[in-house]
Design an enzyme around this catalytic site. Structure first.
Site, short mmCIF file in Angstrom:
data_model
loop_
_atom_site.label_atom_id
_atom_site.label_comp_id
_atom_site.label_asym_id
_atom_site.label_seq_id
_atom_site.Cartn_x
_atom_site.Cartn_y
_atom_site.Cartn_z
N GLY A 163 3.69 18.42 25.11
CA GLY A 163 3.55 17.73 26.38
C GLY A 163 4.74 16.86 26.64
O GLY A 163 5.57 16.60 25.78
N ARG A 164 4.79 16.40 27.87
CA ARG A 164 5.93 15.62 28.29
C ARG A 164 5.40 14.75 29.41
O ARG A 164 4.72 15.25 30.31
CB ARG A 164 6.97 16.59 28.82
CG ARG A 164 8.35 16.08 28.99
CD ARG A 164 9.18 17.19 29.58
NE ARG A 164 9.67 18.11 28.55
CZ ARG A 164 10.92 18.07 28.08
NH1 ARG A 164 11.75 17.19 28.53
NH2 ARG A 164 11.32 18.94 27.17
N GLY A 165 5.60 13.49 29.33
CA GLY A 165 5.04 12.66 30.39
C GLY A 165 5.68 11.29 30.38
O GLY A 165 6.76 11.12 29.82
N GLY B 111 7.88 9.76 27.39
CA GLY B 111 8.52 10.62 26.40
C GLY B 111 7.78 11.90 26.15
O GLY B 111 6.82 12.25 26.84
N VAL C 133 5.68 14.69 23.73
CA VAL C 133 4.60 14.65 22.76
C VAL C 133 4.71 15.88 21.85
O VAL C 133 4.95 16.99 22.33
CB VAL C 133 3.23 14.65 23.47
CG1 VAL C 133 2.11 14.49 22.47
CG2 VAL C 133 3.16 13.57 24.52
N LYS D 146 3.77 10.80 20.13
CA LYS D 146 4.55 10.55 21.34
C LYS D 146 5.81 9.80 20.95
O LYS D 146 5.76 8.77 20.28
CB LYS D 146 3.74 9.74 22.33
CG LYS D 146 4.48 9.47 23.61
CD LYS D 146 3.52 9.21 24.75
CE LYS D 146 4.04 9.80 26.04
NZ LYS D 146 3.01 9.98 27.03
N ASP E 259 -1.36 4.72 35.44
CA ASP E 259 -0.96 6.11 35.66
C ASP E 259 -2.14 7.06 35.39
O ASP E 259 -2.04 7.97 34.57
CB ASP E 259 0.25 6.47 34.80
CG ASP E 259 0.92 7.78 35.26
OD1 ASP E 259 0.58 8.25 36.37
OD2 ASP E 259 1.74 8.31 34.52
#
Ligand SMILES: *[C@@H]1O[C@H](CO)[C@@H](O)[C@H](O)[C@H]1NC(C)=O
Ligand SMILES: *[C@@H]1O[C@H](CO)[C@@H](O)[C@H](O)[C@H]1NC(C)=O
Ligand SMILES: *[C@@H]1O[C@H](CO)[C@@H](O)[C@H](O)[C@H]1NC(C)=O
Ligand SMILES: *[C@@H]1O[C@H](CO)[C@@H](O)[C@H](O)[C@H]1NC(C)=O
Ligand SMILES: *[C@@H]1O[C@H](CO)[C@@H](O)[C@H](O)[C@H]1NC(C)=O
Ligand SMILES: *[C@@H]1O[C@H](CO)[C@@H](O)[C@H](O)[C@H]1NC(C)=O
Ligand SMILES: *[C@@H]1O[C@H](CO)[C@@H](O)[C@H](O)[C@H]1NC(C)=O
Ligand SMILES: *[C@@H]1O[C@H](CO)[C@@H](O)[C@H](O)[C@H]1NC(C)=O
Ligand SMILES: *[C@@H]1O[C@H](CO)[C@@H](O)[C@H](O)[C@H]1NC(C)=O
Ligand SMILES: *[C@@H]1O[C@H](CO)[C@@H](O)[C@H](O)[C@H]1NC(C)=O
Length: 804
Positions: free
Chosen positions: A528-530, A533, A535, A549, A641
């Protein structure tokens, strides 16, 4: 007839002489004594682990005690870790006091006036010596080596490894930090063979562990083995014959440990850190310390926050009975006479719960009738009103209270309605304070009295107590207030949960960068990416699968980062993702989370597997998680968020909110001061406050949550274009506006529902629940932040609809 020598012998049986050489500190011989005045009069175990001697407990007050020699301490400095005390409730004078081993076999503690303050009452013609062993056991033996008496059989508040705990044992907490006299909390075996914790105070007593709300077997306890034995082994395995057991967080390592009945009512296992300098908690019975009964005394409420620890607050209209002692609780500042019912009103204390002392439980009673019953009953102090499940049936329950004890504010326990004179209701309702101005910050500084009544109540508020109660009183006016109750006083001294404590107990820890690099196979598997940074998936050395993360934008210093991470690490809720640890080494800042193999809501919304029931569960669970984060009035964590990508799903389709607290770690500088210079969040989910100049409060999360609800219902992402309604041509429009328009046209057309509901549901959904969800969602996305409900209110609105 008696010869002088016989007389001398018989006198010696009752007197004792000083221990001649202070170097022979490894045993006390028959006929000798230890003096309070000689600092060298201390017995030390052969391996030097424990010492026994006089330890100061106050000004010119001493107790005969056993203590650990590491962490290094000095008895005279009163900083040793005491594990046993002979005379905790009757300290002795600092002069001419002795511990004597009489030739008669009795071990006595004699005060200056020769009073036997404490004695073992042992009798033996052949008593030899008193020794302290390396397990911390003080043993009195006779010539044959038989044990006449041992301190293990009369524990104080501490159980040492291998010290048996049985039917006759009791651990009694000390009174407070630094005051070793007997306190109010006890660990003991109950008559039905179960290991229990009880509050036994001056005015009432109450068992609080295992949870009184559950049956023994539900709590995993067995009542069948009447041998009643519990023991902590040397590796950190505690097991009891009632089938209760636990392993220390550092199970296996050979370190010093002790199980202590702490003065705050929790039992904790402490392990000595490897450096031998301090103790860390390696297990505790309650992560949520307000579950301890009696901790705040009558008429008060216990509130726990990770930052401040446990605090007690008097309920409105009551004042603290004794300012130096919360266990006495609070007393009313008013007098209510029974023949003056018209002078009575109710104050609503949100989410407050008092345990026990019910006149009765009344199922399926509405608020109006519940209030009426309490109002008519002279001794009713107030009532608990909540949605609950009992005897297989769920519904609204009314509990009338004769006493207000064990008050706490759990995550959700319904509300409490306090019976007070009208004047008090009026007073509280006139003290209106603006919404908390906390700005995406964990600084809880609103520690002055702060009341806020939600004067902007919506007309259709189903809990409009004013109207209901007015009906109840049949013309007699009830003054009723929706009080957001939040009365904060900073009181020091009772915040038992030090940071390191919880860290150890939850297994939360500090990882090295090398360790995490290895666990992620050099950060090879990105999942993942959020915000903040990337994951990565990782397998920790103990086999657990984790999501790691790697923060890219965390510019803050290590100390600041640790402070944040520690706060977040302490948050613990079934609908929040669990953080297992972190790494802060050089420039590296990494967070280690539990891994959720079923991915996020964003990924799963496109699957048919997400049927209506599951969507509803996700809506409620997410709301609960957020409500916990916001914790009424405290707003200790704003998420900032919320979106389906940050709502992960477990194998039972229960949601877990992730990425909370990141806003601090990444942008601490901004949010700490109320100007938010950088907009955060994700397009489509952001509240209007972000782009206007308005303060950022927990209501930004409520807004984003509302958008997620709309997405759950419609299956449409807020980023998509929607067909405009005015001229029929497609135009840029938000999901929120689109749904509002659909609802507005609802009266005219019948097709709007089909249009709105996610086609993947194939028409299988509950229409009433759907309407409720949309109505809650639209309240959440109100432009005016004050018109939005709190997350706590959202939960209530959702679960109330579930019950029908
Ligand atoms: C205490 O007495 C026992 C039994 O007589 C003996 O074995 C032991 O060595 C004595 N302890 C010390 C420290 O001398
Ligand atoms: C400890 O508490 C008890 C009970 O409140 C009190 O009587 C005693 O004076 C206190 N001792 C010290 C040293 O403060
Ligand atoms: C106790 O006090 C002594 C000196 O006053 C100090 O050397 C020692 O480190 C202290 N121990 C603890 C556990 O605080
Ligand atoms: C004791 O606990 C274990 C699991 O912790 C359970 O399998 C077992 O049935 C329990 N025994 C009794 C007598 O309750
Ligand atoms: C009770 O517990 C003891 C110690 O664990 C065990 O030896 C005994 O068999 C148990 N008795 C019953 C009836 O389960
Ligand atoms: C802990 O002790 C109990 C009782 O002796 C035993 O049954 C259990 O297997 C032990 N647990 C571990 C992990 O060693
Ligand atoms: C409050 O409690 C303390 C300690 O228990 C006691 O010394 C004091 O007298 C009490 N004060 C009042 C006003 O009762
Ligand atoms: C209420 O009752 C008490 C005694 O029961 C009486 O003294 C008092 O005057 C009454 N008050 C009113 C307002 O009726
Ligand atoms: C965490 O571990 C790192 C590296 O081992 C060390 O430098 C740091 O001091 C540790 N931090 C804490 C709070 O223990
Ligand atoms: C959610 O989506 C992921 C990824 O597409 C899938 O692997 C997972 O099984 C889904 N979760 C559930 C609970 O079905």
């Amino acid at each position: 007839m008696a010869t002088p020598s016989m007389l001398l012998v018989s006198l010696l049986a009752f007197f004792c002489s000083p221990l001649l050489s202070s170097s022979s500190s490894d045993g006390l011989w028959a006929g000798s004594s230890l003096s309070v005045e000689k600092t060298g009069d201390v017995l030390t175990s052969s391996g030097g682990i424990f010492s026994a001697g006089f330890h100061p407990v106050g000004v010119n007050a001493y107790s005969f005690a056993i203590w650990f020699n590491t962490p290094s301490c000095r008895a005279v400095a009163n900083n040793c870790t005491i594990v046993w005390m002979a005379n905790r409730d009757e300290p002795v004078n600092g002069r001419r006091t002795r511990l004597c081993l009489l030739k008669s076999g009795n071990l006595v503690l004699k005060d200056a006036g020769q009073i036997h303050v404490w004695e073992t009452k042992t009798v033996s013609k052949s008593v030899t010596n008193l020794t302290l062993d390396d397990g911390g056991n003080l043993i009195l033996r006779d010539l044959q080596g038989h044990i006449l008496w041992q301190s293990y059989h009369s524990p104080t508040d501490t159980l040492l490894p291998l010290q048996p705990f049985n039917e006759n044992s009791k651990l009694i907490s000390s009174r407070s930090q630094g005051n070793y006299s007997s306190g109010y909390f006890q660990l003991y075996f109950s008559a039905d063979n179960v290991l229990c914790l009880m509050y036994k105070g001056p005015e009432y007593s109450s068992v609080y562990w295992p949870s009184p709300a559950r049956l023994r077997w539900e709590a995993g306890r067995s009542t069948y083995n009447n041998s009643k034995i519990a023991v902590l082994d040397s590796l950190g395995n505690f097991s009891s014959t009632d089938n209760f057991s636990f392993l220390s967080a550092d199970y296996g390592s050979k370190v010093s440990r002790m199980l202590k009945m702490d003065f705050d009512g929790n039992i904790r296992l402490y392990s000595l850190k490897e450096d031998g300098e301090s103790w860390v908690v390696s297990w505790q019975a309650f992560p949520q310390p307000c579950k301890v009964h009696g901790c705040c005394g009558p008429n008060s409420v216990c509130i726990y926050t990770p930052n401040l620890g446990r605090k007690c607050y008097c309920i409105p209209g009551y004042k603290m009975k004794n300012h130096s002692d919360w266990s006495l609780g609070c007393e009313p500042e008013f007098h209510l006479s029974c023949n003056q019912t018209e002078q009575v009103g109710f104050l609503k204390l949100r989410h407050v719960e008092f345990y026990g002392y019910d006149f009765g439980m009344y199922p399926n009673v509405n608020l109006k009738d519940c209030a009426k019953m309490c109002w008519q009953m002279c001794d009713c102090k107030g009532f608990q009103f909540r949605f609950g499940k009992a005897h297989q049936s769920a519904g609204l329950y009314c509990y009338l209270k004769s006493q207000l004890l064990n008050g706490q504010r759990p995550n959700f326990g319904g509300d409490f309605y306090l019976k007070v004179p009208k004047a008090i209701v009026t007073f509280y309702s006139s003290t209106t304070v603006e919404d908390s101005k906390l700005q995406c910050s964990n600084e809880v500084q609103t520690l002055e009295p702060m009341y806020s009544t939600s004067s902007k109540r919506r007309e259709n508020d189903p809990l409009d107590f004013a109207r209901w109660a007015a009906c109840a009183a049949g013309g007699i006016e009830f003054l009723a207030i929706f009080l957001v109750w939040c009365f904060m006083i900073r009181t020091h001294g009772d915040s038992s949960a030090k940071a390191s404590h919880l860290l150890a107990t939850t297994g939360f820890r500090n990882f090295t960068y090398a360790e995490l690099k290895k666990a992620t196979n050099s950060f090879s598997q990105e999942i993942g990416r959020g915000a903040g940074g990337m994951v990565f998936k990782a397998t920790l050395s103990d086999g657990r699968v984790a999501a790691i993360k790697r923060l890219v934008d965390a510019y803050q210093g290590e100390a600041e980062f640790l402070a944040e991470v520690n706060t977040i690490g302490k948050l613990n809720h079934m609908n929040l993702i669990t953080m297992w640890g972190y790494c802060a080494e050089g420039k590296h800042r990494l967070l280690v989370y539990e891994y959720m193999e079923h991915g996020s809501l964003a990924e799963n919304l496109s699957f048919k597997a997400l049927d209506w029931k599951k969507r509803l569960d996700i809506a409620v669970g997410t709301a609960r998680g957020l409500a916990y984060l916001h914790e009424e009035c405290l707003e200790w964590v704003l998420h900032c968020d919320i979106k389906p990508h940050n709502i992960l799903i477990d194998s039972n389709f229960q949601p877990k909110v992730s990425d909370f607290g990141l806003s601090w770690m990444l942008n601490r500088g901004d949010v700490k001061h109320s100007q938010v210079s950088r907009i955060r969040g994700t397009r489509g989910y952001m509240a209007p406050e972000w782009v206007s100049n308005l303060p950022i409060t927990s209501k930004v999360d409520v807004y984003s949550y509302g958008v997620v609800l709309l997405e759950l219902v419609t299956g449409r992402s807020p980023g998509m274009g929607f067909p405009g309604t005015d001229d029929g041509s497609p135009k840029e429009q938000t999901l929120v506006v689109w749904v509002r328009e659909q609802m507005a046209s609802a009266r005219e057309t019948e097709t709007w529902k089909h249009e709105m509901i996610d086609p993947k549901l194939e028409g299988i959904y509950d229409e009433a629940e759907m309407l409720n969800l949309v109505s809650v969602a639209l309240q959440c996305v109100a432009e005016d932040k004050d018109a939005r409900p709190t997350m706590g209110e959202v939960v209530e609105m959702l679960i109330r609809s579930e019950s029908h």
